[in-house]
Design a protein around this motif. Structure first.
Motif, PDB file in Angstrom:
ATOM      1  N   ASN A  39      -7.632  -2.360   4.135  1.00  0.00           N
ATOM      2  CA  ASN A  39      -8.608  -2.429   5.219  1.00  0.00           C
ATOM      3  C   ASN A  39      -9.619  -3.533   4.927  1.00  0.00           C
ATOM      4  O   ASN A  39      -9.502  -4.254   3.934  1.00  0.00           O
ATOM      5  N   ALA A  40     -10.629  -3.656   5.778  1.00  0.00           N
ATOM      6  CA  ALA A  40     -11.628  -4.728   5.645  1.00  0.00           C
ATOM      7  C   ALA A  40     -12.429  -4.628   4.342  1.00  0.00           C
ATOM      8  O   ALA A  40     -12.939  -5.622   3.843  1.00  0.00           O
ATOM      9  N   ARG A  41     -12.531  -3.416   3.777  1.00  0.00           N
ATOM     10  CA  ARG A  41     -13.255  -3.223   2.516  1.00  0.00           C
ATOM     11  C   ARG A  41     -12.369  -3.436   1.294  1.00  0.00           C
ATOM     12  O   ARG A  41     -12.800  -3.227   0.170  1.00  0.00           O
ATOM     13  N   GLY A  42     -11.104  -3.788   1.517  1.00  0.00           N
ATOM     14  CA  GLY A  42     -10.185  -4.019   0.410  1.00  0.00           C
ATOM     15  C   GLY A  42      -9.530  -2.766  -0.132  1.00  0.00           C
ATOM     16  O   GLY A  42      -8.892  -2.791  -1.174  1.00  0.00           O
ATOM     17  N   GLU A  43      -9.666  -1.651   0.593  1.00  0.00           N
ATOM     18  CA  GLU A  43      -9.054  -0.385   0.175  1.00  0.00           C
ATOM     19  C   GLU A  43      -7.687  -0.239   0.848  1.00  0.00           C
ATOM     20  O   GLU A  43      -7.512  -0.659   1.991  1.00  0.00           O
ATOM     21  N   PRO A  44      -6.727   0.356   0.149  1.00  0.00           N
ATOM     22  CA  PRO A  44      -5.418   0.567   0.786  1.00  0.00           C
ATOM     23  C   PRO A  44      -5.557   1.489   1.991  1.00  0.00           C
ATOM     24  O   PRO A  44      -6.327   2.446   1.967  1.00  0.00           O
ATOM     25  N   VAL A  45      -4.806   1.201   3.060  1.00  0.00           N
ATOM     26  CA  VAL A  45      -4.872   2.041   4.261  1.00  0.00           C
ATOM     27  C   VAL A  45      -4.213   3.394   4.027  1.00  0.00           C
ATOM     28  O   VAL A  45      -4.504   4.353   4.724  1.00  0.00           O
ATOM     29  N   VAL A  46      -3.340   3.460   3.038  1.00  0.00           N
ATOM     30  CA  VAL A  46      -2.703   4.723   2.680  1.00  0.00           C
ATOM     31  C   VAL A  46      -2.473   4.720   1.173  1.00  0.00           C
ATOM     32  O   VAL A  46      -2.030   3.721   0.612  1.00  0.00           O
ATOM     33  N   ASN A  47      -2.821   5.839   0.522  1.00  0.00           N
ATOM     34  CA  ASN A  47      -2.594   5.914  -0.928  1.00  0.00           C
ATOM     35  C   ASN A  47      -1.216   6.512  -1.200  1.00  0.00           C
ATOM     36  O   ASN A  47      -0.487   6.871  -0.274  1.00  0.00           O
ATOM     37  N   ASP A  48      -0.859   6.629  -2.463  1.00  0.00           N
ATOM     38  CA  ASP A  48       0.474   7.117  -2.835  1.00  0.00           C
ATOM     39  C   ASP A  48       0.748   8.520  -2.313  1.00  0.00           C
ATOM     40  O   ASP A  48       1.822   8.792  -1.771  1.00  0.00           O
ATOM     41  N   VAL A  49      -0.222   9.394  -2.476  1.00  0.00           N
ATOM     42  CA  VAL A  49      -0.047  10.788  -2.032  1.00  0.00           C
ATOM     43  C   VAL A  49       0.070  10.842  -0.509  1.00  0.00           C
ATOM     44  O   VAL A  49       0.918  11.546   0.041  1.00  0.00           O
ATOM     45  N   GLY A  50      -0.766  10.070   0.178  1.00  0.00           N
ATOM     46  CA  GLY A  50      -0.710  10.031   1.634  1.00  0.00           C
ATOM     47  C   GLY A  50       0.604   9.482   2.140  1.00  0.00           C
ATOM     48  O   GLY A  50       1.173   9.988   3.120  1.00  0.00           O
TER      49      GLY A  50
ATOM     50  N   LEU B 253      -3.224   3.913  10.806  1.00  0.00           N
ATOM     51  CA  LEU B 253      -3.319   2.489  10.497  1.00  0.00           C
ATOM     52  C   LEU B 253      -4.409   1.773  11.286  1.00  0.00           C
ATOM     53  O   LEU B 253      -4.745   0.635  10.967  1.00  0.00           O
ATOM     54  N   ALA B 254      -4.954   2.434  12.296  1.00  0.00           N
ATOM     55  CA  ALA B 254      -5.963   1.792  13.145  1.00  0.00           C
ATOM     56  C   ALA B 254      -7.192   1.435  12.318  1.00  0.00           C
ATOM     57  O   ALA B 254      -7.651   2.221  11.483  1.00  0.00           O
ATOM     58  N   GLU B 255      -7.685   0.254  12.541  1.00  0.00           N
ATOM     59  CA  GLU B 255      -8.910  -0.165  11.864  1.00  0.00           C
ATOM     60  C   GLU B 255     -10.083   0.564  12.491  1.00  0.00           C
ATOM     61  O   GLU B 255     -10.044   0.939  13.657  1.00  0.00           O
ATOM     62  N   GLU B 256     -11.113   0.757  11.701  1.00  0.00           N
ATOM     63  CA  GLU B 256     -12.298   1.432  12.207  1.00  0.00           C
ATOM     64  C   GLU B 256     -12.849   0.665  13.391  1.00  0.00           C
ATOM     65  O   GLU B 256     -12.943  -0.560  13.358  1.00  0.00           O
TER      66      GLU B 256
ATOM     67  N   LEU C 107       9.842   0.057   2.453  1.00  0.00           N
ATOM     68  CA  LEU C 107       9.881  -0.893   3.559  1.00  0.00           C
ATOM     69  C   LEU C 107       8.592  -0.852   4.383  1.00  0.00           C
ATOM     70  O   LEU C 107       8.109  -1.871   4.858  1.00  0.00           O
ATOM     71  N   PHE C 108       8.032   0.345   4.540  1.00  0.00           N
ATOM     72  CA  PHE C 108       6.791   0.508   5.285  1.00  0.00           C
ATOM     73  C   PHE C 108       5.642  -0.208   4.571  1.00  0.00           C
ATOM     74  O   PHE C 108       4.882  -0.952   5.196  1.00  0.00           O
ATOM     75  N   VAL C 109       5.537  -0.027   3.273  1.00  0.00           N
ATOM     76  CA  VAL C 109       4.489  -0.703   2.498  1.00  0.00           C
ATOM     77  C   VAL C 109       4.700  -2.219   2.536  1.00  0.00           C
ATOM     78  O   VAL C 109       3.747  -2.990   2.712  1.00  0.00           O
ATOM     79  N   ASP C 110       5.940  -2.662   2.418  1.00  0.00           N
ATOM     80  CA  ASP C 110       6.238  -4.090   2.487  1.00  0.00           C
ATOM     81  C   ASP C 110       5.874  -4.647   3.868  1.00  0.00           C
ATOM     82  O   ASP C 110       5.290  -5.729   3.976  1.00  0.00           O
ATOM     83  N   PHE C 111       6.190  -3.898   4.918  1.00  0.00           N
ATOM     84  CA  PHE C 111       5.842  -4.303   6.281  1.00  0.00           C
ATOM     85  C   PHE C 111       4.327  -4.444   6.427  1.00  0.00           C
ATOM     86  O   PHE C 111       3.839  -5.434   6.993  1.00  0.00           O
ATOM     87  N   LEU C 112       3.585  -3.453   5.931  1.00  0.00           N
ATOM     88  CA  LEU C 112       2.123  -3.518   5.999  1.00  0.00           C
ATOM     89  C   LEU C 112       1.603  -4.740   5.243  1.00  0.00           C
ATOM     90  O   LEU C 112       0.712  -5.449   5.723  1.00  0.00           O
TER      91      LEU C 112
END
Length: 78
Positions: free
Chosen positions: A35-46, A73-76, A22-27
């Motif tokens: 993020n702005a570079r197209g990278e996930p804000v959190v990976n599977d392990v995180g 989750l805060a953007e840089e 649900l958290f990933v779906d919400f995000l």
């Protein structure tokens, strides 16, 4: 949201897995999964580590856990 779904389980089983999904779906729905570079804000392990950290946390530390999630989750530059 992650904190509340884990600590106040709406399901009879699989609450941590359901909360993480649900958290990933919400995000995703709020355009915050990447993020702005197209990278996930959190990976599977995180995500797994964060979910377990919240699950094992003392309810007295609720505000700290929520701040931790928000900071992650805060953007840089925010």
């Amino acid at each position: 949201m992650l904190y509340f779904v884990i600590k106040n389980p709406p399901f009879s089983d699989g609450n941590k897995r359901s909360a993480a999904f649900l958290f990933v779906d919400f995000l995703h729905r709020n355009s915050r999964l990447f993020n702005a570079r197209g990278e996930p804000v959190v990976n599977d392990v995180g995500l797994a580590a964060l979910t377990l950290l919240v699950a094992e946390s003392d309810p007295a530390n609720k505000d700290t856990m929520i701040r931790l999630i928000m900071n992650m989750l805060a953007e840089e530059g925010e």
